[in-house]
Design a protein around this motif. Structure first.
Motif, PDB file in Angstrom:
ATOM      1  N   LYS A  27       0.832  -1.208   0.000  1.00 33.64           N
ATOM      2  CA  LYS A  27       0.000   0.000   0.000  1.00 33.64           C
ATOM      3  C   LYS A  27       0.864   1.255   0.000  1.00 33.64           C
ATOM      4  N   THR A  28       1.953   1.249   0.765  1.00 30.51           N
ATOM      5  CA  THR A  28       2.860   2.396   0.780  1.00 30.51           C
ATOM      6  C   THR A  28       3.509   2.582  -0.582  1.00 30.51           C
ATOM      7  N   LEU A  29       3.923   1.493  -1.196  1.00 26.33           N
ATOM      8  CA  LEU A  29       4.533   1.586  -2.523  1.00 26.33           C
ATOM      9  C   LEU A  29       3.544   2.149  -3.547  1.00 26.33           C
ATOM     10  N   ALA A  30       2.311   1.667  -3.491  1.00 25.98           N
ATOM     11  CA  ALA A  30       1.302   2.133  -4.450  1.00 25.98           C
ATOM     12  C   ALA A  30       0.973   3.600  -4.218  1.00 25.98           C
ATOM     13  N   ARG A  31       0.696   3.956  -2.972  1.00 25.62           N
ATOM     14  CA  ARG A  31       0.259   5.318  -2.667  1.00 25.62           C
ATOM     15  C   ARG A  31       1.385   6.330  -2.781  1.00 25.62           C
ATOM     16  N   ARG A  32       2.521   6.034  -2.168  1.00 23.07           N
ATOM     17  CA  ARG A  32       3.556   7.051  -2.016  1.00 23.07           C
ATOM     18  C   ARG A  32       4.566   7.042  -3.153  1.00 23.07           C
ATOM     19  N   VAL A  33       4.888   5.873  -3.687  1.00 28.17           N
ATOM     20  CA  VAL A  33       5.905   5.797  -4.740  1.00 28.17           C
ATOM     21  C   VAL A  33       5.284   5.911  -6.126  1.00 28.17           C
ATOM     22  N   MET A  34       4.060   5.379  -6.289  1.00 33.34           N
ATOM     23  CA  MET A  34       3.411   5.406  -7.599  1.00 33.34           C
ATOM     24  C   MET A  34       2.261   6.404  -7.663  1.00 33.34           C
ATOM     25  N   CYS A  35       1.884   6.992  -6.523  1.00 35.71           N
ATOM     26  CA  CYS A  35       0.742   7.921  -6.458  1.00 35.71           C
ATOM     27  C   CYS A  35      -0.546   7.287  -6.968  1.00 35.71           C
ATOM     28  N   ASP A  82       6.870  10.770 -12.058  1.00 31.05           N
ATOM     29  CA  ASP A  82       5.821  11.781 -11.901  1.00 31.05           C
ATOM     30  C   ASP A  82       5.438  11.927 -10.436  1.00 31.05           C
ATOM     31  N   CYS A  83       5.300  10.793  -9.777  1.00 30.55           N
ATOM     32  CA  CYS A  83       4.883  10.801  -8.383  1.00 30.55           C
ATOM     33  C   CYS A  83       5.927  11.494  -7.515  1.00 30.55           C
ATOM     34  N   TYR A  84       7.184  11.187  -7.748  1.00 30.09           N
ATOM     35  CA  TYR A  84       8.273  11.791  -6.969  1.00 30.09           C
ATOM     36  C   TYR A  84       8.285  13.306  -7.150  1.00 30.09           C
TER      37      TYR A  84
END
Length: 672
Positions: A507-515, A616-618
């Protein structure tokens, strides 16, 4: 084929048949071509296309495109970003042939794995497509937030990417808007942009970290020891929390500071006698730092009269002045005065822009050098602004900010795991090194450079590296590419020191790294999951897969988040590398995910490091962090997309990202 430029003064057509249908969007700024076949406002019809859908055009069964769209690069790019964050999770990114083939197997009437503009065999026109997206986005993907602007942008992007594009951008006919103009003598040139809006300033308090650093700057060179009092303040910028409780805690901070100031007054270096003139010098010198501007004569007189003159002694008067400075809204708040308005925007005054810059790069207020640059006018020039930015990036305070940003990016929480706290320092040092060495986003995700103390050396399985509890030493970590394989991230996203929790990590990877927006599970489902007995014959991955297999309603979300975490299953809940779990061989290979197949953590780091979605997310996380937005505002969406385009065009250059960020109009302007 003949085209004319949309909204051009002359309506003559010209031969643009040499232009490719698909132009490289990030390299363009703005411009519109409209087909001249038939009525001048008609777009290219599908009958002129060699695509597979052209065979049915003569029958008249296809939807008729209703009118020209403004194929503005900023709008198209906004749609591309929205697509990657909100749609590509199922549909994938577009390939060079204009097809988004889909990543996740699905069976539904939307035929999401078909070329994306084909729905029930018909190419949708702009109005239908926009409406369809607006009405169905949240139904198809719970948690997705897509308003009318979002739907419009995605529809336009989809049309621009098809093999029979609805509109294209002509590189020979670029129109640059001039909404953000130079204010001579007081404002550096803002970069050219086709964006037409910027958000208003949001009123905010200095955060606890910023106030702590500000107090250090205000009373320098006297080093105050008030860390215990500062700990009681909340880490917030929300003005609604300026409550009685907050003010009472702030009073404790001010009292402690005032006591130390009077006890060690000579350490301030003011070199004056203990009289009213000395009190005035104290107020003018420290007040300039606190207010980030020179105090007006009336302000000085009022504070001396009401705070200093009423006290029986010099020390008591100085203590009151110190309290007065710390309680002033000019100290506690960030303000943005303006020098000139027009076209719906205002240029931020140089002194307030200097504060904005210092709070971003240093989490503090301007130092003496930056204030001097504002006063002598050099900060208001392009060269002077650039020089100050470079100086500030080279300062060790920026290194601390880098650590704080990356902890924010990955949404770390505070806890007492020793490997996590040591990992935070490693993260800060790793990010700082990448910025010093002109690294890229890919380097950040794949570098095998590490920094370990004795705690991390144990977690990473290193012996005799010379590290102590307090001293970090550089090492090479052959099996740990980038920050997502380090202890800070791995331990923060695990609920147990040994066992992993793939849905949490994913969930952290999806939300925070991939937006990618992913909803939290219902509370009762989470509670039930936590109560499930541990099966010693299954790995954490196998257990997670079994739960989803037995709960079809969970599939849509877990098909997104879990595979991302499975690729990192070779690391346990503390970040230790492993090949087995309870004697069972761990499988880190992922056949299907939102970023495609993943062959373990090395492959994962490279895929994410080169992913446009992740880049893009970063960039978006940096934008919202810099301009105090929990969520990207509609007014700033275009400017954020400008930043994303430039970041990708630079090859993910990290220093260039910060340079573009501080030159973004959002740094220099605000809306009326």
């Amino acid at each position: 084929m003949a085209f004319r430029i949309l909204n051009a003064s002359a309506h003559t057509c010209s031969d643009k048949s040499n232009l490719p249908w698909r132009l490289i969007l990030p390299l363009l700024v703005a411009g519109v071509l409209v087909g001249c076949g038939g009525a001048e406002t008609d777009p290219p019809s599908s009958s002129s296309s060699s695509s597979s859908s052209s065979s049915s055009s003569s029958s008249g069964s296809e939807s008729k495109l209703t009118g020209p769209l403004n194929c503005n690069i900023a709008t198209v790019e906004a749609g591309r970003s929205e697509w990657n964050q909100k749609c590509a999770v199922c549909h994938a990114e577009f390939d060079e042939n204009g097809t988004a083939a889909g990543n996740i197997p699905q069976t539904n009437p939307l035929e999401v794995n078909q070329p994306i503009f084909i729905y029930n065999g018909k190419a949708k026109n702009e109005d239908e497509l926009h409406t369809f997206i607006l009405e169905n986005a949240t139904k198809m993907s719970p948690g997705i937030d897509c308003d009318e602007t979002c739907a419009n942008n995605i529809a336009l992007y989809m049309k621009s990417m098809s093999d029979n594009p609805w509109c294209v951008v002509d590189p020979g006919e670029i129109e640059v808007k001039t909404l953000f103009k130079r204010v001579t003598g007081t404002q550096i040139d803002a970069p050219e942009t086709s964006c037409e809006s910027v958000s208003p300033t949001t009123e905010s308090l200095l955060s606890k970290t910023q106030l702590t650093n500000a107090i250090g700057e205000i009373f320098s060179p006297l080093a105050l020891d008030i860390s215990e009092e500062l700990k009681t303040l909340p880490e917030t910028t929300n003005v609604d929390l300026l409550s009685d409780a907050y003010l009472l805690r702030l009073l404790d901070v001010a009292d402690a500071a005032a006591e130390q100031v009077t006890t060690n007054f000579a350490a301030l270096g003011l070199n004056c006698n203990n009289d009213r003139a000395c009190a005035q010098k104290f107020l003018e010198t420290l007040g300039k730092r606190a207010y980030r501007r020179a105090l007006e004569s009336g302000e000085v007189d009022d504070m001396l009269l009401t705070l200093f003159d009423e006290e029986a002694s010099f020390d008591d008067g100085i203590a009151q002045l110190a309290r007065g400075l710390l309680f002033s809204t000019q100290t506690l708040y960030r303000y943005e005065g303006v020098v000139e308005g027009g076209n719906g925007v205002e240029a931020i005054a140089p002194i307030d822009k200097a504060s904005k810059l210092a709070l971003l790069l240093w989490d503090s207020i301007p130092d003496a050098t930056l204030l001097e640059a504002v006063e002598n006018g050099s900060f208001a020039t392009e060269a002077g602004f650039k020089a100050q930015v470079q100086r500030m990036l080279n300062d060790e305070r920026f290194e601390i900010t880098l650590g704080k940003f990356h902890a924010h990016w990955l949404n770390f929480t505070d806890h007492d795991k020793p490997e996590f706290n040591a990992g935070l320092r490693e993260l800060e040092m790793l990010a700082a090194e990448q910025f010093r060495e002109n690294g890229t986003f890919l380097n950040l995700l794949t570098s095998k450079r590490g920094f370990v103390n004795s705690t991390l050396a144990t977690v990473y399985g290193l012996n005799n590296v010379g590290a102590t509890a307090d001293e970090f030493v550089p090492v090479t970590l052959e099996n740990r590419p980038g920050i997502l394989t380090r202890a800070a991230f791995l331990s923060d996203t695990s609920e147990d020191a040994i066992m992993t929790t793939p849905p949490v990590r994913g969930k952290t990877l999806a939300r925070r790294v991939m937006c990618i927006n992913v909803n939290d599970p219902p509370a009762d489902v989470q509670d039930e999951f936590n109560l499930l007995p541990r099966d010693p014959n299954l790995t954490s991955r196998q257990e997670a897969e079994l739960v989803v297999e037995n709960s079809p309603s969970c599939y849509n979300c877990h098909a997104v988040i879990d595979p991302l975490a499975f690729a990192l299953e070779n690391f346990d809940g503390s970040g230790r590398f492993r090949t087995t779990e309870d004697g069972i061989t761990i499988d880190p290979v992922v056949n299907e995910s939102v970023i495609g197949p993943i062959n373990g953590h090395e492959d994962f780091a490279n895929i994410v490091g080169t992913s446009e979605i992740a880049m893009d997310c970063y960039a978006e996380r940096w934008f919202t962090y810099a301009f105090l937005e929990d969520k990207l505002s509609s007014a700033n969406r275009c400017l954020a997309n400008d930043l994303k385009v430039k970041f990708k065009a630079s090859g993910g250059d990290l220093v260039q990202l910060i340079t573009e960020l501080v030159n973004n109009p959002a740094m220099h302007y605000r809306s009326l």
